[in-house]
Design a protein around this motif. Sequence first.
Motif, PDB file in Angstrom:
ATOM      1  N   UNK A  19       0.100  -0.863 -12.949  1.00 22.15           N
ATOM      2  CA  UNK A  19       0.187  -0.307 -11.601  1.00 22.15           C
ATOM      3  C   UNK A  19      -0.640  -1.159 -10.649  1.00 22.15           C
ATOM      4  N   UNK A  20      -0.148  -1.263  -9.407  1.00 16.83           N
ATOM      5  CA  UNK A  20      -0.908  -1.975  -8.389  1.00 16.83           C
ATOM      6  C   UNK A  20      -2.136  -1.157  -8.039  1.00 16.83           C
ATOM      7  N   UNK A  21      -3.170  -1.847  -7.613  1.00 16.36           N
ATOM      8  CA  UNK A  21      -4.372  -1.146  -7.174  1.00 16.36           C
ATOM      9  C   UNK A  21      -3.992  -0.241  -6.003  1.00 16.36           C
ATOM     10  N   UNK A  22      -4.576   0.932  -5.955  1.00 16.72           N
ATOM     11  CA  UNK A  22      -4.211   1.856  -4.880  1.00 16.72           C
ATOM     12  C   UNK A  22      -4.595   1.258  -3.541  1.00 16.72           C
ATOM     13  N   UNK A  23      -3.665   1.332  -2.620  1.00 16.97           N
ATOM     14  CA  UNK A  23      -3.853   0.751  -1.313  1.00 16.97           C
ATOM     15  C   UNK A  23      -4.223   1.857  -0.338  1.00 16.97           C
ATOM     16  N   UNK A  24      -5.266   1.638   0.418  1.00 22.50           N
ATOM     17  CA  UNK A  24      -5.681   2.610   1.408  1.00 22.50           C
ATOM     18  C   UNK A  24      -4.945   2.288   2.705  1.00 22.50           C
ATOM     19  N   UNK A  25      -4.211   3.269   3.222  1.00 21.25           N
ATOM     20  CA  UNK A  25      -3.436   3.078   4.436  1.00 21.25           C
ATOM     21  C   UNK A  25      -4.275   3.434   5.664  1.00 21.25           C
ATOM     22  N   UNK A  26      -4.043   2.709   6.741  1.00 26.93           N
ATOM     23  CA  UNK A  26      -4.661   3.055   8.015  1.00 26.93           C
ATOM     24  C   UNK A  26      -3.993   4.323   8.533  1.00 26.93           C
ATOM     25  N   UNK A  27      -4.631   5.060   9.450  1.00 27.34           N
ATOM     26  CA  UNK A  27      -4.023   6.294   9.970  1.00 27.34           C
ATOM     27  C   UNK A  27      -2.651   6.072  10.596  1.00 27.34           C
ATOM     28  N   UNK A  28      -2.449   4.968  11.299  1.00 33.25           N
ATOM     29  CA  UNK A  28      -1.143   4.723  11.912  1.00 33.25           C
ATOM     30  C   UNK A  28      -0.075   4.440  10.862  1.00 33.25           C
ATOM     31  N   UNK A  29      -0.438   3.767   9.784  1.00 33.52           N
ATOM     32  CA  UNK A  29       0.516   3.518   8.697  1.00 33.52           C
ATOM     33  C   UNK A  29       0.883   4.818   7.995  1.00 33.52           C
ATOM     34  N   UNK A  30      -0.113   5.668   7.766  1.00 29.14           N
ATOM     35  CA  UNK A  30       0.141   6.958   7.131  1.00 29.14           C
ATOM     36  C   UNK A  30       1.064   7.804   7.997  1.00 29.14           C
ATOM     37  N   UNK A  31       0.856   7.775   9.316  1.00 25.62           N
ATOM     38  CA  UNK A  31       1.689   8.552  10.233  1.00 25.62           C
ATOM     39  C   UNK A  31       3.137   8.080  10.188  1.00 25.62           C
TER      40      UNK A  31
END
Length: 99
Positions: A19-31
């Motif tokens: 599995x790829x390392x978990x990527x933390x999304x910015x708030x705008x990407x999450x939206x």
Amino acid sequence: MNTKACETKHIESGVPLPQRASQVLRPDQQRVLELKDGDSFLLQTIPIAKGECIVPQWQFHSASHIATRLTDWARRRRVRLAYRMVDETTVRIWRLGAL
């Protein structure tokens, strides 16, 4: 002196890719990922504190620059976005659908 550069082992079948390392999304990407087709949201740049004075964030990244980067990021995830500037610090972003 050891002259062996590498060593190969036997061939294995059915080994899953890690599995790829978990990527933390910015708030705008999450939206963007939360939007359904036709939905939109406002993205607004805000002043940030730097040292003892307040420096407007648009001095580093304008709202249109952030929206352009977000649109490119979404395209790589097969999501089509559109955006329009509302004013100097605000942009409206729409999800148009999947590519």
